[in-house]
Design a protein around this motif. Structure first.
Motif, PDB file in Angstrom:
ATOM      1  N   GLU A 389      18.633   6.758   9.921  1.00  0.00           N
ATOM      2  CA  GLU A 389      17.202   6.674   9.629  1.00  0.00           C
ATOM      3  C   GLU A 389      16.982   6.745   8.124  1.00  0.00           C
ATOM      4  N   GLY A 390      15.871   6.152   7.686  1.00  0.00           N
ATOM      5  CA  GLY A 390      15.496   6.232   6.281  1.00  0.00           C
ATOM      6  C   GLY A 390      15.724   4.943   5.524  1.00  0.00           C
ATOM      7  N   SER A 391      15.613   5.056   4.219  1.00  0.00           N
ATOM      8  CA  SER A 391      15.688   3.882   3.361  1.00  0.00           C
ATOM      9  C   SER A 391      16.326   4.270   2.030  1.00  0.00           C
ATOM     10  N   TRP A 392      16.127   3.411   0.993  1.00  0.00           N
ATOM     11  CA  TRP A 392      16.879   3.548  -0.250  1.00  0.00           C
ATOM     12  C   TRP A 392      16.089   4.122  -1.423  1.00  0.00           C
ATOM     13  N   GLY A 393      14.823   4.426  -1.240  1.00  0.00           N
ATOM     14  CA  GLY A 393      14.083   5.081  -2.308  1.00  0.00           C
ATOM     15  C   GLY A 393      13.229   4.139  -3.125  1.00  0.00           C
ATOM     16  N   ASN A 394      12.424   4.729  -4.023  1.00  0.00           N
ATOM     17  CA  ASN A 394      11.417   4.002  -4.794  1.00  0.00           C
ATOM     18  C   ASN A 394      11.902   3.778  -6.224  1.00  0.00           C
ATOM     19  N   ILE A 395      11.911   2.526  -6.633  1.00  0.00           N
ATOM     20  CA  ILE A 395      12.380   2.141  -7.968  1.00  0.00           C
ATOM     21  C   ILE A 395      11.390   1.155  -8.574  1.00  0.00           C
ATOM     22  N   ASP A 396      11.072   1.374  -9.833  1.00  0.00           N
ATOM     23  CA  ASP A 396      10.271   0.417 -10.602  1.00  0.00           C
ATOM     24  C   ASP A 396      11.154  -0.266 -11.637  1.00  0.00           C
ATOM     25  N   GLN A 397      11.049  -1.567 -11.723  1.00  0.00           N
ATOM     26  CA  GLN A 397      11.616  -2.337 -12.831  1.00  0.00           C
ATOM     27  C   GLN A 397      10.485  -3.172 -13.414  1.00  0.00           C
ATOM     28  N   ARG A 398      10.266  -3.067 -14.726  1.00  0.00           N
ATOM     29  CA  ARG A 398       9.170  -3.803 -15.353  1.00  0.00           C
ATOM     30  C   ARG A 398       9.677  -4.483 -16.613  1.00  0.00           C
ATOM     31  N   ASN A 399       9.074  -5.611 -16.888  1.00  0.00           N
ATOM     32  CA  ASN A 399       9.458  -6.431 -18.034  1.00  0.00           C
ATOM     33  C   ASN A 399       8.162  -6.868 -18.722  1.00  0.00           C
ATOM     34  N   ARG A 400       7.835  -6.235 -19.869  1.00  0.00           N
ATOM     35  CA  ARG A 400       6.576  -6.516 -20.559  1.00  0.00           C
ATOM     36  C   ARG A 400       6.841  -7.333 -21.815  1.00  0.00           C
ATOM     37  N   ASN A 401       6.000  -8.319 -22.049  1.00  0.00           N
ATOM     38  CA  ASN A 401       6.130  -9.184 -23.220  1.00  0.00           C
ATOM     39  C   ASN A 401       4.774  -9.349 -23.895  1.00  0.00           C
ATOM     40  N   LEU A 402       4.740  -9.154 -25.172  1.00  0.00           N
ATOM     41  CA  LEU A 402       3.556  -9.462 -25.975  1.00  0.00           C
ATOM     42  C   LEU A 402       4.022 -10.344 -27.122  1.00  0.00           C
ATOM     43  N   GLY A 403       3.474 -11.557 -27.207  1.00  0.00           N
ATOM     44  CA  GLY A 403       3.988 -12.510 -28.187  1.00  0.00           C
ATOM     45  C   GLY A 403       2.900 -13.257 -28.925  1.00  0.00           C
TER      46      GLY A 403
END
Length: 851
Positions: A389-403
């Motif tokens: 039972e259960g899952s693999w957990g909470n992960i954030d990956q973010r890629n921000r660009n200001l150009g």
């Protein structure tokens, strides 16, 4: 959706829109010479953008291909991604496994390779804003991974219906473009027409309408599938609404809202087994949502202002097979926005672009634990000796660009006998990427027998201990007794981030001297992540042989530098979030060790490709023929290497992975494109067509940046009777040697009928197998033979009928059939279980209303 549509409508109606007397009839894409034959636009005080079309005539140095709004509307749409549109480009190759007869419920855009380049080394831009995903574009494609979150090279699933022009630069790319070693895919969002107009569209595709090719021994396994790699059933639905118009003062507004949803029912447990207490049928879901808004305005005296925002999140729901409470969601995409100001004064035009994107690649789980119980009277949902039972957990990956990008262009300047078109520019981008595990996640493993859940310290363990009698003896547990977990891994909350400040300057001169055109240029790039400065010279030439523009010979020598993506840095240290804990019969957890880092970041050189391009463009007998040869030699490409760690700090493992510049490849691409210079007419029917052919040969010593380097890459082998290094062997992915493509659009305007076709022939790709050894220079070398897979041929067709209604309104119905002849096109057949075919005959039904 309703709020955005209402807001756009109110904004448009507030400005006294000038309605057109008659709508402009949508017709197929034509070459520039055929413009007078196109339906005339409605009278208006405002003008449309010039139509961009298929054809090399727009590109004097044969640098690419452009698809206009009409072609995008009329050609086969499929899932509505840009990859489907780019099939006509002979310089583009596709991932064969992206869509197969086994996984037709998927809606992710296919990875593409341009002139043999890596799929994650293309540059994607929408209205000047990058939507590349550089967090982990070539990472794990397995959805169920406790550390990795799978990503895609395209940061958003861009809906093709929002595109006004789609341009691909595949060779002789101007100096104003950088950050790629494959090609540039530049999308321009739809510019508002003068008349207030809009549409509502509903589309659907269902597995019950389709034909599926599965080998007989694998049919039962397919029908009882519990994994996303086998999808026997699915239903796809798309809803889309758009509004556009222009006020009397020239402000144009256009907005679109779209949602594509695919529901994929699967078995919750393997081999057709049924759980007594859990769901036996579970649904996986894929959903692309896209909302876009564009505004543009011109003062008619050299000032042009435009802005656009596209918010395109993707949500994908999965579950872990043979597990309870195992649902989790993968979330990708995000906002991509830009603002552009073009200002012309005198001989100079200033083009300013400010861009922003914030792209997600994250996971949300149903639980914050994973438990692998032995099956018992309490944990009774399992279908084997285990109940997980259960899952693999909470992960954030973010890629921000200001150009910011500035391009300064001068009107033609005559110096002596030559005419110069000067261009200068600069770019700056502030980029940030982040990997963040949002909360502690526990993974309970290795159960053992117990008669109590009360720990030595008096506490009662209700999370990792159960007194319910176990069903069977085995692996530490005893039938009839309770169980407790003896080991657990704690994946602690933690974050890693990396910043990169990139800059570039470029200059080029497009020189016209008699029948000759010469475009020398140079681009200089630098970044803070690797601390490297690169210089990329660009040179393209064109010769108008007879001075009538009918016969053009082109050539180019260019260097393109790719990108060092964030994954190289973000991998370092993630393993150190893992704390291993163990316990005995006293039921008290004790820390055993913090996992050492398995990756070490070292500065890398920037991968690059050197290009030689030769071309011939000929107008003859009403046809436009383009031939081109492109050779790319790519060096310093990135792959992975395992080395012995000499650092004694304890931070790293005894053997660590690091990324290295040992990758290299070579590609040769021969292409031909043929199209009528103007539409073909047979009575009331008007037809446009484009044929394209290519021969591609790609040699590469790795697959992607996760390929582990080995000294064997440099060893000799005998392949098809020829001695060569291992790295010179042909690539097996994105490498169909021969392809032929034909796109046609035929319209019977009076009857309201449109018939579009796309035919594609692809020779079988080349597999390899080792058949023995021989002696060479005193060493045994492998003898390898080619395994030729059969050629594939598909015919996609669409028929659309339009019913004209009063007051310039239209209702229409459209049916698309992909692989109309239902050919069983083989992709691979290593074993019966892994035999894979392309999709069989499938249908899309579309109903719409336009005004």
């Amino acid at each position: 959706m309703n709020r955005l549509t209402l807001a756009i409508g109110l904004a448009l109606s507030a400005g006294s829109l000038r309605a057109a007397e008659t709508p402009q009839a949508p017709v197929a894409a034509v070459a520039p010479a055929a413009a007078p034959d196109a339906a005339a636009p409605a009278p208006s005080i405002y003008t449309y953008d010039p139509l961009k079309v298929i054809g090399q005539r727009l590109f004097p140095y044969q640098e690419g291909m452009s698809l206009d709004r009409r072609y995008i509307d009329e050609q086969i749409r499929g899932n509505g991604d840009i990859g489907t549109l780019l099939r006509i480009n002979p310089s583009v190759q596709f991932d064969d496994t992206a869509t197969t007869s086994r996984n037709m419920g998927e809606i992710r855009p296919a990875d593409i390779s341009i002139n043999g380049g890596l799929y994650y080394q293309n540059a994607f831009a929408l209205d000047g804003a990058s939507f590349n995903n550089d967090t982990a574009p070539g990472g794990s494609t397995l959805a169920a991974s406790i550390i990795d979150v799978p990503s895609h090279s395209q940061g958003i699933a861009l809906d093709a219906s929002q595109i006004g022009t789609l341009t691909v630069y595949d060779s002789n790319v101007p100096a104003s473009y950088g950050g790629f070693s494959g090609g540039v895919v530049e999308a321009e969002s739809r510019r508002a027409r003068d008349a207030f107009s809009g549409s509502v569209v509903a589309r659907m595709q269902r597995s019950v309408w389709n034909e599926t090719h599965i080998v007989a021994p694998a049919v039962q396994n397919f029908e009882q599938s519990s994994t996303e790699s086998l999808q026997p059933r699915y239903d796809k639905y798309q809803l889309r609404a758009s509004l556009e118009g222009r006020t009397r003062n020239g402000l144009g507004l256009s907005g679109t809202v779209s949602r594509l949803r695919s529901v994929i029912p699967l078995r919750g447990y393997t081999a057709g087994r049924n759980s007594p207490t859990d769901e036996n049928e579970k649904e996986q879901v894929r959903e692309n949502t896209s909302a876009s808004l564009r505004a543009d305005w011109s003062d008619g005296d050299g000032l042009e202002i435009s802005a656009s925002v596209n918010y395109a999140p993707t949500d994908e729901r999965y579950f872990i097979v043979n597990a309870k409470n195992g649902y989790y969601d993968l979330k990708q995409g995000g906002p991509v926005a830009s603002a552009r100001v073009n200002y012309q004064r005198g001989d100079w035009t200033w083009r300013n672009t400010l861009s922003y994107s914030d792209l997600d690649s994250s996971r949300r789980s149903q639980t914050d634990y994973w438990k692998s119980w032995a099956r018992s009277s309490e944990m009774d949902w399992g279908v084997t000796t285990l109940s997980a039972e259960g899952s693999w957990g909470n992960i954030d990956q973010r890629n921000r660009n200001l150009g910011y990008k500035l391009v300064l262009e001068r009107e033609p300047l005559r110096l002596g006998r030559g005419e110069h078109r000067l261009q200068f520019g600069l770019e700056y981008r502030d980029r940030n990427a982040e990997y963040h595990r949002l909360n502690d996640h526990y993974s309970y493993l290795t159960p053992a027998a117990t008669l109590t859940c009360t720990a030595a310290n008096g506490g009662v363990d209700r999370d990792g201990c159960s007194l319910a009698p176990v069903d069977a003896t085995g692996s530490g547990v005893i039938k009839g007794r309770g169980q407790y977990f003896t080991r657990r891994n704690l994946y602690r909350e933690g974050a890693f981030s990396v910043d990169n400040r990139e800059w570039a300057v470029f200059a080029q001169d497009d020189l016209r001297l008699g029948r000759w055109s010469l475009r020398p240029g140079v681009r200089v790039d630098g970044d803070s992540l690797m601390g490297r400065t690169t210089v990329a010279p660009r040179l393209a030439a064109s010769w108008d042989v007879f001075g009538d523009r009918d016969t053009l010979l082109t050539a180019g020598v260019n260097r393109y530098y790719g990108r060092n993506i964030f994954a190289y840095k973000l991998r370092e240290g993630r393993e150190r979030l893992q704390l291993e804990q163990r316990r005995g019969a006293d039921l008290i957890w004790r820390d055993v060790r913090v996992s050492p880092a398995d990756y070490r970041f070292d500065r890398l050189r920037v991968p690059y490709g050197d290009e030689l391009a030769l071309g011939w463009n000929q107008r003859w007998a009403g046809l436009d023929l383009s031939l081109k040869y492109v050779r790319r030699d790519n060096r310093d490409e990135v792959l992975r290497q395992t080395i012995v760690n000499t650092d004694d700090s304890g931070f790293y493992d005894t053997r660590v992975n690091r990324y290295d510049n040992r990758g290299r490849s070579r590609s040769q691409t021969y292409t031909a494109s043929l199209a009528p210079a103007q539409p073909l007419r047979w009575g009331p029917a008007v037809t446009t067509a484009e044929a394209a052919f290519d021969y591609t040969d790609v040699r590469r010593n790795y697959t992607d940046y996760e390929t582990v380097y080995s000294e064997t890459f440099e060893t000799w082998v005998r392949y098809q009777g020829k001695l060569m290094r291992t790295w010179e062997l042909p690539a097996t992915s994105f490498n169909r040697p021969w392809t032929a493509r034909l796109a046609t659009q035929t319209r019977w305007e009076a009857a309201g009928l449109l018939w579009s076709n796309f035919l594609r022939y692809r020779s079988g790709y080349r597999g390899k197998r080792t058949v023995g050894n021989e002696s060479y220079q005193g060493e045994a070398i492998a003898v390898i033979e080619e395994v030729a897979y059969p050629a594939t041929w598909t015919w996609d067709s669409a028929v659309e009928w339009t019913l004209r209604l009063p007051r310039d309104q239209q209702a229409y119905a459209r049916v698309e059939a992909q692989n109309l002849t239902n050919r069983a096109n083989l992709i691979s057949s290593a074993t019966t279980a892994t035999t894979v075919y392309e999709p069989g005959r499938s249908y899309w039904l579309e109903l719409g209303y336009r005004f």
